[in-house]
Write a protein that holds these residues in place. Structure first.
Motif, PDB file in Angstrom:
ATOM      1  N   PHE A  29      32.292  26.237 101.089  1.00  0.00           N
ATOM      2  CA  PHE A  29      31.815  27.130 101.769  1.00  0.00           C
ATOM      3  C   PHE A  29      31.964  28.530 101.344  1.00  0.00           C
ATOM      4  CE2 PHE A  29      31.419  29.481 105.725  1.00  0.00           C
ATOM      5  CZ  PHE A  29      30.401  28.770 106.533  1.00  0.00           C
ATOM      6  N   LEU A  30      31.171  29.457 101.144  1.00  0.00           N
ATOM      7  CA  LEU A  30      31.562  30.866 100.735  1.00  0.00           C
ATOM      8  C   LEU A  30      30.905  31.674 101.791  1.00  0.00           C
ATOM      9  CD1 LEU A  30      30.496  30.928  96.916  1.00  0.00           C
ATOM     10  CD2 LEU A  30      32.856  30.515  97.803  1.00  0.00           C
ATOM     11  N   ASP A  31      32.129  32.280 102.379  1.00  0.00           N
ATOM     12  CA  ASP A  31      31.824  33.293 103.467  1.00  0.00           C
ATOM     13  C   ASP A  31      31.619  34.463 102.823  1.00  0.00           C
ATOM     14  OD1 ASP A  31      31.930  34.689 105.792  1.00  0.00           O
ATOM     15  OD2 ASP A  31      33.709  33.582 106.758  1.00  0.00           O
ATOM     16  N   ILE A  32      30.469  35.307 103.087  1.00  0.00           N
ATOM     17  CA  ILE A  32      30.407  36.564 102.261  1.00  0.00           C
ATOM     18  C   ILE A  32      29.950  37.677 103.310  1.00  0.00           C
ATOM     19  CG2 ILE A  32      29.602  35.699 100.038  1.00  0.00           C
ATOM     20  CD1 ILE A  32      26.583  36.155 100.851  1.00  0.00           C
ATOM     21  N   ARG A  33      30.647  37.358 104.491  1.00  0.00           N
ATOM     22  CA  ARG A  33      30.585  38.420 105.417  1.00  0.00           C
ATOM     23  C   ARG A  33      31.431  39.519 105.332  1.00  0.00           C
ATOM     24  NH1 ARG A  33      31.496  34.757 110.577  1.00  0.00           N
ATOM     25  NH2 ARG A  33      32.956  34.109 109.278  1.00  0.00           N
ATOM     26  N   PRO A  70      28.021  43.375 102.209  1.00  0.00           N
ATOM     27  CA  PRO A  70      27.380  44.686 102.233  1.00  0.00           C
ATOM     28  C   PRO A  70      28.306  45.701 103.025  1.00  0.00           C
ATOM     29  CG  PRO A  70      26.228  43.457 103.923  1.00  0.00           C
ATOM     30  CD  PRO A  70      27.198  42.503 103.294  1.00  0.00           C
ATOM     31  N   THR A  71      28.275  47.072 102.226  1.00  0.00           N
ATOM     32  CA  THR A  71      29.201  48.131 102.789  1.00  0.00           C
ATOM     33  C   THR A  71      28.666  48.520 104.302  1.00  0.00           C
ATOM     34  OG1 THR A  71      27.933  49.799 101.969  1.00  0.00           O
ATOM     35  CG2 THR A  71      29.718  48.813 100.546  1.00  0.00           C
ATOM     36  N   LYS A  72      29.460  49.433 105.059  1.00  0.00           N
ATOM     37  CA  LYS A  72      29.141  49.721 106.314  1.00  0.00           C
ATOM     38  C   LYS A  72      27.876  50.725 105.951  1.00  0.00           C
ATOM     39  CE  LYS A  72      30.829  52.506 110.104  1.00  0.00           C
ATOM     40  NZ  LYS A  72      31.925  53.153 110.644  1.00  0.00           N
ATOM     41  N   GLU A  73      27.759  51.377 104.964  1.00  0.00           N
ATOM     42  CA  GLU A  73      26.755  52.237 104.773  1.00  0.00           C
ATOM     43  C   GLU A  73      25.305  51.567 104.570  1.00  0.00           C
ATOM     44  OE1 GLU A  73      30.323  54.187 104.155  1.00  0.00           O
ATOM     45  OE2 GLU A  73      29.652  52.570 103.190  1.00  0.00           O
ATOM     46  N   ILE A  74      25.392  50.759 103.779  1.00  0.00           N
ATOM     47  CA  ILE A  74      24.422  49.739 103.529  1.00  0.00           C
ATOM     48  C   ILE A  74      23.885  49.098 104.848  1.00  0.00           C
ATOM     49  CG2 ILE A  74      23.366  47.720 102.294  1.00  0.00           C
ATOM     50  CD1 ILE A  74      25.469  48.471 100.054  1.00  0.00           C
ATOM     51  N   ARG A  75      24.757  48.598 105.647  1.00  0.00           N
ATOM     52  CA  ARG A  75      24.460  48.113 106.986  1.00  0.00           C
ATOM     53  C   ARG A  75      23.652  49.183 108.018  1.00  0.00           C
ATOM     54  NH1 ARG A  75      29.475  46.030 106.881  1.00  0.00           N
ATOM     55  NH2 ARG A  75      30.001  46.932 108.700  1.00  0.00           N
ATOM     56  N   THR A  76      24.122  50.197 107.898  1.00  0.00           N
ATOM     57  CA  THR A  76      23.676  51.314 108.614  1.00  0.00           C
ATOM     58  C   THR A  76      22.351  51.544 108.358  1.00  0.00           C
ATOM     59  OG1 THR A  76      25.994  52.431 109.024  1.00  0.00           O
ATOM     60  CG2 THR A  76      24.117  53.946 109.301  1.00  0.00           C
ATOM     61  N   ALA A  77      22.200  51.756 106.887  1.00  0.00           N
ATOM     62  CA  ALA A  77      20.842  51.794 106.542  1.00  0.00           C
ATOM     63  C   ALA A  77      19.815  50.800 106.887  1.00  0.00           C
ATOM     64  CB  ALA A  77      20.632  51.895 104.890  1.00  0.00           C
ATOM     65  N   GLN A  78      20.116  49.544 107.121  1.00  0.00           N
ATOM     66  CA  GLN A  78      19.365  48.695 107.589  1.00  0.00           C
ATOM     67  C   GLN A  78      19.075  48.718 109.089  1.00  0.00           C
ATOM     68  OE1 GLN A  78      17.575  45.926 106.077  1.00  0.00           O
ATOM     69  NE2 GLN A  78      16.567  45.710 108.022  1.00  0.00           N
ATOM     70  N   LEU A  95      14.726  41.631 104.963  1.00  0.00           N
ATOM     71  CA  LEU A  95      15.449  42.947 104.820  1.00  0.00           C
ATOM     72  C   LEU A  95      14.505  44.048 104.405  1.00  0.00           C
ATOM     73  CD1 LEU A  95      18.448  41.485 102.571  1.00  0.00           C
ATOM     74  CD2 LEU A  95      18.646  42.358 105.073  1.00  0.00           C
ATOM     75  N   GLY A  96      15.273  45.218 104.633  1.00  0.00           N
ATOM     76  CA  GLY A  96      14.328  46.636 104.133  1.00  0.00           C
ATOM     77  C   GLY A  96      14.527  46.678 102.827  1.00  0.00           C
ATOM     78  N   ASN A  97      13.738  47.502 102.099  1.00  0.00           N
ATOM     79  CA  ASN A  97      13.656  48.063 100.761  1.00  0.00           C
ATOM     80  C   ASN A  97      15.019  48.664 100.512  1.00  0.00           C
ATOM     81  OD1 ASN A  97      11.359  46.674 100.220  1.00  0.00           O
ATOM     82  ND2 ASN A  97      10.082  48.390 100.555  1.00  0.00           N
ATOM     83  N   THR A  98      15.321  49.404 101.497  1.00  0.00           N
ATOM     84  CA  THR A  98      16.501  50.336 101.298  1.00  0.00           C
ATOM     85  C   THR A  98      17.591  49.568 101.048  1.00  0.00           C
ATOM     86  OG1 THR A  98      15.412  52.252 102.309  1.00  0.00           O
ATOM     87  CG2 THR A  98      17.908  52.420 102.129  1.00  0.00           C
ATOM     88  N   PHE A  99      17.904  48.697 102.241  1.00  0.00           N
ATOM     89  CA  PHE A  99      18.911  47.806 102.032  1.00  0.00           C
ATOM     90  C   PHE A  99      19.054  47.056 100.592  1.00  0.00           C
ATOM     91  CE2 PHE A  99      21.400  43.610 102.608  1.00  0.00           C
ATOM     92  CZ  PHE A  99      22.142  44.014 103.512  1.00  0.00           C
ATOM     93  N   THR A 100      17.872  46.410 100.649  1.00  0.00           N
ATOM     94  CA  THR A 100      17.856  45.480  99.075  1.00  0.00           C
ATOM     95  C   THR A 100      18.330  46.125  98.160  1.00  0.00           C
ATOM     96  OG1 THR A 100      16.267  44.235 100.136  1.00  0.00           O
ATOM     97  CG2 THR A 100      16.463  43.975  97.824  1.00  0.00           C
ATOM     98  N   ARG A 101      17.684  47.700  97.930  1.00  0.00           N
ATOM     99  CA  ARG A 101      17.941  48.479  96.629  1.00  0.00           C
ATOM    100  C   ARG A 101      19.585  48.698  96.595  1.00  0.00           C
ATOM    101  NH1 ARG A 101      18.661  53.572  96.913  1.00  0.00           N
ATOM    102  NH2 ARG A 101      16.998  53.828  98.695  1.00  0.00           N
ATOM    103  N   LEU A 102      20.227  49.280  97.810  1.00  0.00           N
ATOM    104  CA  LEU A 102      21.313  49.681  97.819  1.00  0.00           C
ATOM    105  C   LEU A 102      22.446  48.454  97.501  1.00  0.00           C
ATOM    106  CD1 LEU A 102      21.353  52.244 100.865  1.00  0.00           C
ATOM    107  CD2 LEU A 102      21.648  52.656  98.335  1.00  0.00           C
ATOM    108  N   TYR A 103      22.106  47.263  98.268  1.00  0.00           N
ATOM    109  CA  TYR A 103      23.076  46.001  98.089  1.00  0.00           C
ATOM    110  C   TYR A 103      23.028  45.854  96.630  1.00  0.00           C
ATOM    111  CZ  TYR A 103      24.995  41.468  98.376  1.00  0.00           C
ATOM    112  OH  TYR A 103      25.959  40.438  98.336  1.00  0.00           O
ATOM    113  N   SER A 105      22.386  47.468  93.720  1.00  0.00           N
ATOM    114  CA  SER A 105      23.089  48.664  92.789  1.00  0.00           C
ATOM    115  C   SER A 105      24.457  48.720  93.177  1.00  0.00           C
ATOM    116  CB  SER A 105      22.400  49.923  93.178  1.00  0.00           C
ATOM    117  OG  SER A 105      22.452  50.532  94.225  1.00  0.00           O
ATOM    118  N   ASP A 106      24.800  48.803  94.694  1.00  0.00           N
ATOM    119  CA  ASP A 106      26.137  49.107  94.997  1.00  0.00           C
ATOM    120  C   ASP A 106      27.371  47.839  95.240  1.00  0.00           C
ATOM    121  OD1 ASP A 106      25.243  51.505  95.026  1.00  0.00           O
ATOM    122  OD2 ASP A 106      25.427  51.860  97.286  1.00  0.00           O
ATOM    123  N   VAL A 107      26.912  46.799  95.230  1.00  0.00           N
ATOM    124  CA  VAL A 107      27.431  45.501  95.481  1.00  0.00           C
ATOM    125  C   VAL A 107      27.286  44.478  94.429  1.00  0.00           C
ATOM    126  CG1 VAL A 107      28.031  43.823  96.965  1.00  0.00           C
ATOM    127  CG2 VAL A 107      27.527  45.911  97.955  1.00  0.00           C
TER     128      VAL A 107
END
Length: 160
Positions: A29-33, A70-78, A95-103, A105-107
């Motif tokens: 079980f991989l918890d990715i929260r 996802p970072t706080k900034e990415i979650r805020t964008a969503q 998911l929105g395009n912004t979230f997907t793109r940022l996730y 590239s940044d994660v």
């Protein structure tokens, strides 16, 4: 052969949730929260301590990979996109395009999936589930991770 599953918790009960894991013979079980707790008594079974104890009783290994959250900034964008579209985290279907793109590239692009896949092989696990809270896998970053694992390593993905 390594298989990847994904699972969320919203609109699930404890019995249904754990039955999905055992019926599919999940062994890791991989918890990715980011935060390993969920508000509301109906979901207390996925709060970290309880969850890990229950998984141990079911002989399912547990690993938290905060680097895939996802970072706080990415979650805020969503969240901002959800507000604009009139959705909430619990009702969102994609998911929105912004979230997907940022996730990505940044994660995801910064995380070494080769090391993870090697670790999975070293642990001798066959059926691995990626977990976060959203009901729909397409409303959650776990589907992005699962898709990358499928594309890069040709791993079968099943959404529970």
């Amino acid at each position: 052969m390594l298989e990847i599953y994904t699972i969320g918790v919203y609109n699930s009960t404890e019995n249904v949730f754990f039955d999905k894991l055992t019926n599919n013979n999940v062994d890791l079980f991989l918890d990715i929260r980011q935060r390993r707790g969920v508000r509301g008594s109906q979901y207390k079974f996925v709060n970290s301590s309880y969850l890990q104890e229950k998984l141990a009783k079911l002989d399912i290994k547990y690993k938290h990979i905060i680097e895939l959250a996802p970072t706080k900034e990415i979650r805020t964008a969503q969240k901002e996109e959800d507000i604009r579209s009139g959705n909430s985290k619990k009702t969102r279907k994609t998911l929105g395009n912004t979230f997907t793109r940022l996730y990505i590239s940044d994660v995801l692009d910064k995380y070494n999936l080769d090391d993870l896949v090697q670790e999975l092989h070293n642990l001798n696990v066959c059926r691995v589930v990626l977990f976060c809270v959203e009901e729909s896998p397409y409303a959650c970053h776990r589907s992005i991770v699962a898709n990358r694992l499928n594309q890069k390593y040709n791993l079968t993905v099943k959404h529970l």
